[in-house]
Scaffold this active site. Structure first.
Site, short mmCIF file in Angstrom:
data_model
loop_
_atom_site.label_atom_id
_atom_site.label_comp_id
_atom_site.label_asym_id
_atom_site.label_seq_id
_atom_site.Cartn_x
_atom_site.Cartn_y
_atom_site.Cartn_z
N SER A 166 0.86 -1.18 0.00
CA SER A 166 0.00 0.00 0.00
C SER A 166 0.90 1.22 0.00
O SER A 166 2.08 1.14 0.37
CB SER A 166 -0.87 0.00 1.27
OG SER A 166 -1.51 1.26 1.47
N TYR A 180 -1.89 -0.65 10.80
CA TYR A 180 -1.88 -1.01 9.37
C TYR A 180 -0.63 -0.46 8.70
O TYR A 180 0.04 -1.17 7.94
CB TYR A 180 -3.15 -0.46 8.71
CG TYR A 180 -3.25 -0.69 7.23
CD1 TYR A 180 -3.55 -1.96 6.73
CD2 TYR A 180 -3.10 0.37 6.33
CE1 TYR A 180 -3.68 -2.16 5.36
CE2 TYR A 180 -3.22 0.16 4.96
CZ TYR A 180 -3.52 -1.10 4.49
OH TYR A 180 -3.64 -1.30 3.12
#
Length: 253
Positions: A138, A151
């Site tokens: 990501s 995350y």
């Protein structure tokens, strides 16, 4: 580009980037083992792809279940040449409300499961001296975002794992790369939109626009854009790309 004759494993294959990647790999000639928790979604994807796809349901955070799913794929299609570690999720909370359990959950899904999958398939790749591992990270693996510290930490770890493992296998016919999508039009973003609406009172359209604003192109990335990048990294024309973390984010980074 042809990947005919190769067997690929895709985790998180029931929706979003995983499903798009499975479709594109099959179009390129791969046989594809689809791994994920939601059997109905996996079967739907497998039915659409046809005989080149096999659904192997498993929770990737359960090492025994993951190993069984990968072995079932081997039984169906033979040795595994390509691994796409796509399964992932994000939880949102301020850091002081992110306890150790929440951190461990994010690490288990977004970092430990990809590492375990790589351990399961890498020996065969090294023996055959050909393999591709692509980790779906990501932009959160390359920069910080507020309120998703667990995350972000996990995805930074996944990018680090990618770079380290790439160096270990660089001379052995295997490449290891990451793709780093920005906000992408998937179920994960849909849940983020719901959270924004619930916490701020904005409309769904306003919430989606707020997420899209991080992309200089002013839009969400599509799953297929990420999938096409993944498939390119699996081809022989990308054999010199190793240890890369490729942003698919419209210029955000």
């Amino acid at each position: 580009m042809s990947l005919t004759g190769h067997h690929a494993v895709v985790t998180g294959a029931g929706s979003g980037i995983g499903r798009a990647t499975a479709d594109r790999l099959a179009e390129a000639g791969c046989q594809v083992t689809l791994i994920g928790r939601h059997i109905d979604r996996l079967v739907e994807t497998a039915d659409r792809v046809g005989d080149a796809a096999f659904a192997a349901p498993a929770d990737v955070t359960d090492p025994d279940a993951l190993a069984a799913a990968i072995e079932a794929g081997r039984d169906r299609f033979g040795p595994i040449d390509i691994l796409i570690n796509n399964a992932g999720a994000a939880t949102s909370a301020p850091f002081l409300q992110t306890d150790a359990e929440a951190l461990r959950a994010m690490l288990a899904l977004n970092l430990e499961a990809p590492a375990e999958a790589a351990r399961l398939v890498l020996p065969g790749m090294l023996t055959r001296r050909w393999g591709r591992i692509v980790n779906v990270a990501s932009t959160a693996g390359l920069k910080g975002y507020a309120y998703v510290s667990a995350y972000v930490a996990a995805k930074h770890g996944l990018v680090g794992l990618t770079r380290a493992l790439a160096l270990e296998v660089a001379s052995k016919g295997v490449t290891v790369n990451a793709v780093c999508p920005g906000f992408t039009d998937t179920d994960l973003v849909a849940r983020s939109v719901e959270a924004i609406v619930g916490k701020t009172g904005r409309s769904e359209e306003e919430a989606r626009a707020a997420l899209a604003a991080s992309n200089p192109q002013g839009r969400l990335i599509t799953p297929d854009e990420v999938a096409m990048t993944i498939v390119w990294l699996c081809g022989d024309n990308a054999s010199g790309v190793n240890g890369a973390a490729v942003p698919v984010a419209g210029g955000e980074l």
